[in-house]
Write a protein that holds these residues in place. Structure first.
Motif, short mmCIF file in Angstrom:
data_model
loop_
_atom_site.label_atom_id
_atom_site.label_comp_id
_atom_site.label_asym_id
_atom_site.label_seq_id
_atom_site.Cartn_x
_atom_site.Cartn_y
_atom_site.Cartn_z
N MET A 1 0.85 -1.17 0.00
CA MET A 1 0.00 0.00 0.00
C MET A 1 0.90 1.24 0.00
SD MET A 1 -3.06 0.79 2.60
CE MET A 1 -4.32 0.06 1.59
N VAL A 2 0.75 2.10 -0.97
CA VAL A 2 1.62 3.26 -1.15
C VAL A 2 1.01 4.48 -0.47
CG1 VAL A 2 2.74 4.72 -2.86
CG2 VAL A 2 2.38 2.31 -3.35
N ARG A 3 1.85 5.20 0.27
CA ARG A 3 1.41 6.43 0.91
C ARG A 3 1.42 7.57 -0.10
NH1 ARG A 3 5.41 6.24 6.01
NH2 ARG A 3 6.36 7.84 4.73
N GLU A 4 0.92 8.72 0.32
CA GLU A 4 0.88 9.88 -0.58
C GLU A 4 2.26 10.32 -1.02
OE1 GLU A 4 -1.41 13.20 0.80
OE2 GLU A 4 -3.08 11.93 1.36
N ASP A 5 3.28 10.13 -0.17
CA ASP A 5 4.64 10.54 -0.52
C ASP A 5 5.39 9.48 -1.33
OD1 ASP A 5 5.06 8.68 1.45
OD2 ASP A 5 6.17 10.02 2.79
N GLY A 6 4.71 8.39 -1.69
CA GLY A 6 5.32 7.35 -2.52
C GLY A 6 6.00 6.25 -1.74
N LYS A 7 6.08 6.40 -0.42
CA LYS A 7 6.75 5.38 0.39
C LYS A 7 5.79 4.25 0.73
CE LYS A 7 10.06 8.48 2.49
NZ LYS A 7 11.32 8.00 1.99
N ARG A 8 6.37 3.07 0.93
CA ARG A 8 5.61 1.90 1.32
C ARG A 8 6.11 1.42 2.68
NH1 ARG A 8 6.38 -1.85 -3.86
NH2 ARG A 8 8.50 -1.10 -3.62
N ASN A 9 5.26 0.73 3.41
CA ASN A 9 5.61 0.21 4.72
C ASN A 9 5.88 -1.29 4.63
OD1 ASN A 9 5.36 2.64 6.18
ND2 ASN A 9 3.14 2.41 6.19
N PHE A 10 6.93 -1.73 5.33
CA PHE A 10 7.35 -3.12 5.33
C PHE A 10 7.52 -3.57 6.78
CE2 PHE A 10 8.73 -1.20 1.44
CZ PHE A 10 8.39 -2.13 0.47
N ALA A 11 6.87 -4.67 7.14
CA ALA A 11 6.93 -5.19 8.51
C ALA A 11 8.01 -6.26 8.58
CB ALA A 11 5.58 -5.78 8.91
N LEU A 12 8.90 -6.14 9.57
CA LEU A 12 9.95 -7.12 9.80
C LEU A 12 9.32 -8.32 10.49
CD1 LEU A 12 12.99 -7.76 9.70
CD2 LEU A 12 13.16 -6.70 11.97
N ARG A 13 9.50 -9.51 9.91
CA ARG A 13 8.91 -10.73 10.46
C ARG A 13 9.99 -11.60 11.09
NH1 ARG A 13 3.85 -12.34 8.25
NH2 ARG A 13 4.46 -14.51 8.36
N PRO A 28 11.62 -1.97 -1.46
CA PRO A 28 11.87 -2.93 -0.37
C PRO A 28 13.32 -2.91 0.09
CG PRO A 28 10.70 -3.97 -2.18
CD PRO A 28 11.05 -2.60 -2.63
N ARG A 29 14.27 -2.70 -0.83
CA ARG A 29 15.68 -2.67 -0.47
C ARG A 29 15.98 -1.53 0.49
NH1 ARG A 29 20.78 -0.73 -1.77
NH2 ARG A 29 22.38 -2.35 -1.66
N GLN A 30 15.37 -0.38 0.27
CA GLN A 30 15.59 0.76 1.15
C GLN A 30 15.13 0.43 2.57
OE1 GLN A 30 13.35 4.36 0.23
NE2 GLN A 30 15.21 5.56 0.49
N ALA A 31 13.99 -0.22 2.70
CA ALA A 31 13.50 -0.62 4.02
C ALA A 31 14.40 -1.70 4.63
CB ALA A 31 12.06 -1.12 3.92
N GLY A 60 -0.29 -4.47 3.40
CA GLY A 60 -1.38 -4.43 2.45
C GLY A 60 -1.27 -5.47 1.36
N THR A 61 -0.23 -6.31 1.39
CA THR A 61 -0.05 -7.36 0.39
C THR A 61 0.31 -8.66 1.09
OG1 THR A 61 2.33 -7.11 0.03
CG2 THR A 61 0.89 -5.63 -1.20
N ASP A 62 0.45 -9.72 0.30
CA ASP A 62 0.91 -11.01 0.84
C ASP A 62 2.36 -11.29 0.47
OD1 ASP A 62 0.66 -11.51 -1.87
OD2 ASP A 62 -0.39 -13.41 -1.61
#
Length: 103
Positions: A1-13, A28-31, A60-62
């Motif tokens: 799911m992309v935010r307004e500023d173009g960034k995406r959130n990634f959860a560390l599992r 994903p590499r940046q995160a 927001g994805t699998d």
């Protein structure tokens, strides 16, 4: 799911599938690089650093992005700002692939 500023959130599992932290980035590499800089096992140099496996689920994805990550400490540059400590943590990652989770 992309935010307004173009960034995406990634959860560390963790290995049990629990999501402990969230890192954001345009890719994903940046995160993954942000997550790698917070590894507990930090080497004295890049060659001495131990590799650790990171799994980052895109919110927001699998999709789970899998990386090999390693981090090491270096002396801060001479032109560093006053607030920066004398040693800094650097990191690198290598993408191992993407897997899809079914929950």
């Amino acid at each position: 799911m992309v935010r307004e500023d173009g960034k995406r959130n990634f959860a560390l599992r963790d290995p049990d599938g629990n999501e402990t932290s969230v890192f954001s980035g345009n890719t994903p590499r940046q995160a993954a690089l942000k997550a790698a800089r917070r590894l507990e096992d930090v080497g004295d140099s890049e060659a001495d650093a131990d590799e650790t496996e990171l799994h980052l689920r895109e919110k927001g994805t699998d999709k789970v992005h899998k990386y090999e990550a390693w981090a090491w400490e270096e002396e801060a540059p001479d032109d560093k700002p006053d607030w920066m400590p004398g040693d800094i943590t650097k990191a690198n990652v290598s993408k191992q692939g993407i897997e899809h989770i079914e929950e």
